[in-house]
Design a protein around this motif. Sequence first.
Motif, mmCIF file in Angstrom:
data_model
loop_
_atom_site.group_PDB
_atom_site.id
_atom_site.type_symbol
_atom_site.label_atom_id
_atom_site.label_comp_id
_atom_site.label_asym_id
_atom_site.label_seq_id
_atom_site.Cartn_x
_atom_site.Cartn_y
_atom_site.Cartn_z
ATOM 1 N N UNK A 283 0.841 -1.208 0.000
ATOM 2 C CA UNK A 283 0.000 0.000 0.000
ATOM 3 C C UNK A 283 0.872 1.252 0.000
ATOM 4 N N UNK A 284 1.991 1.217 0.723
ATOM 5 C CA UNK A 284 2.916 2.340 0.718
ATOM 6 C C UNK A 284 3.470 2.581 -0.679
ATOM 7 N N UNK A 285 3.884 1.519 -1.365
ATOM 8 C CA UNK A 285 4.394 1.658 -2.734
ATOM 9 C C UNK A 285 3.297 2.141 -3.684
ATOM 10 N N UNK A 286 2.046 1.742 -3.420
ATOM 11 C CA UNK A 286 0.929 2.235 -4.221
ATOM 12 C C UNK A 286 0.789 3.743 -4.062
ATOM 13 N N UNK A 287 0.996 4.235 -2.825
ATOM 14 C CA UNK A 287 0.944 5.682 -2.585
ATOM 15 C C UNK A 287 2.057 6.399 -3.338
ATOM 16 N N UNK A 288 3.234 5.773 -3.395
ATOM 17 C CA UNK A 288 4.356 6.345 -4.140
ATOM 18 C C UNK A 288 4.029 6.426 -5.629
ATOM 19 N N UNK A 289 3.455 5.337 -6.172
ATOM 20 C CA UNK A 289 3.056 5.343 -7.581
ATOM 21 C C UNK A 289 1.987 6.396 -7.844
ATOM 22 N N UNK A 290 1.086 6.576 -6.881
ATOM 23 C CA UNK A 290 0.038 7.578 -7.024
ATOM 24 C C UNK A 290 0.628 8.984 -7.074
ATOM 25 N N UNK A 291 1.592 9.252 -6.179
ATOM 26 C CA UNK A 291 2.235 10.566 -6.178
ATOM 27 C C UNK A 291 2.945 10.847 -7.482
ATOM 28 N N UNK A 292 3.624 9.840 -8.025
ATOM 29 C CA UNK A 292 4.325 10.008 -9.298
ATOM 30 C C UNK A 292 3.341 10.251 -10.435
ATOM 31 N N UNK A 293 2.240 9.490 -10.445
ATOM 32 C CA UNK A 293 1.270 9.604 -11.533
ATOM 33 C C UNK A 293 0.548 10.937 -11.502
ATOM 34 N N UNK A 294 0.295 11.492 -10.300
ATOM 35 C CA UNK A 294 -0.356 12.802 -10.204
ATOM 36 C C UNK A 294 0.511 13.875 -10.857
ATOM 37 N N UNK A 295 1.816 13.833 -10.583
ATOM 38 C CA UNK A 295 2.734 14.803 -11.195
ATOM 39 C C UNK A 295 2.790 14.623 -12.706
ATOM 40 N N UNK A 296 2.824 13.365 -13.148
ATOM 41 C CA UNK A 296 2.867 13.091 -14.586
ATOM 42 C C UNK A 296 1.577 13.539 -15.268
ATOM 43 N N UNK A 297 0.447 13.288 -14.602
ATOM 44 C CA UNK A 297 -0.844 13.690 -15.161
ATOM 45 C C UNK A 297 -0.925 15.203 -15.299
ATOM 46 N N UNK A 298 -0.438 15.917 -14.294
ATOM 47 C CA UNK A 298 -0.467 17.384 -14.345
ATOM 48 C C UNK A 298 0.360 17.900 -15.514
ATOM 49 N N UNK A 299 1.476 17.256 -15.771
ATOM 50 C CA UNK A 299 2.343 17.666 -16.895
ATOM 51 C C UNK A 299 1.646 17.408 -18.220
ATOM 52 N N UNK A 300 1.040 16.241 -18.375
ATOM 53 C CA UNK A 300 0.376 15.896 -19.629
ATOM 54 C C UNK A 300 -0.893 16.710 -19.851
ATOM 55 N N UNK A 301 -1.570 17.069 -18.764
ATOM 56 C CA UNK A 301 -2.864 17.746 -18.881
ATOM 57 C C UNK A 301 -2.740 19.166 -19.418
ATOM 58 N N UNK A 302 -1.533 19.708 -19.429
ATOM 59 C CA UNK A 302 -1.350 21.078 -19.918
ATOM 60 C C UNK A 302 -1.740 21.222 -21.381
ATOM 61 N N UNK A 303 -1.511 20.179 -22.174
ATOM 62 C CA UNK A 303 -1.830 20.276 -23.596
ATOM 63 C C UNK A 303 -2.823 19.240 -24.071
ATOM 64 N N UNK A 304 -3.532 18.597 -23.133
ATOM 65 C CA UNK A 304 -4.443 17.519 -23.506
ATOM 66 C C UNK A 304 -5.827 17.752 -22.914
#
Length: 222
Positions: free
Chosen positions: A149-170
């Motif tokens: 579950x801790x590693x899932x939280x880490x993956x979630x934190x990474x994906x939120x940052x990645x999503x924010x980057x991609x969402x700028x032009x999508x």
Amino acid sequence: MKKISTSTLQRPMVICLLAAFCCLLWGSAFPAVKIGYGLLSISSADSAEQLIFAGLRFFFAGVVTVLFHGASLRRLRLPARSSLWKATKLGLIQTLVQYALFYIGMAHTSGVKGSVLMAVHVFFAILISAKLFHYERLNAPKLLGDGAVLLAALANGFSISLFKRYAEGEDTLTLCGYQFIVGGGLLLLTGLCFGGTLPYFTGQSLLLLGYMVLLSAVAQTI
């Protein structure tokens, strides 16, 4: 379908209410997963069945998100070729990796502790409690459950940052819907490849799955 104006959504009170509603929805996912395991007779040792359960939830959550967005636009929005690759990368991290770890971890820990562990810092309190004060025992199932579950939280934190980057032009809802479909589909395939089978759904378990599909789609749409 009437669209809500941007100015309305930017009001502080509206933002707070919607954020609180999303927290309520996401918070309910923890006990819902545990209840689903019980209703579908999925044991803590059966990781393949756990992945199939997760895959069904997120694949159909993606379908619902895409259809809802299409209804609001009055046309089905398909991702461009460049957007599809971004949705695939998000699906791998945000859905496949995060929820594979989350669903396996939740099979070995309690719903309450799972929700707390997603806040990450509590994991260190558990280690200190076990090693310094001896309040808790650390055994293999607990380390598997809490650690996953801790590693899932880490993956979630990474994906939120990645999503924010991609969402700028999508288009964010298109990106969100298709990453759910990609990630959920891969979870399903992974579970099937490891010997899992589609569970037999009763009316009660089907209603629970429907709720989990909707909570993911609605919270992400908001």
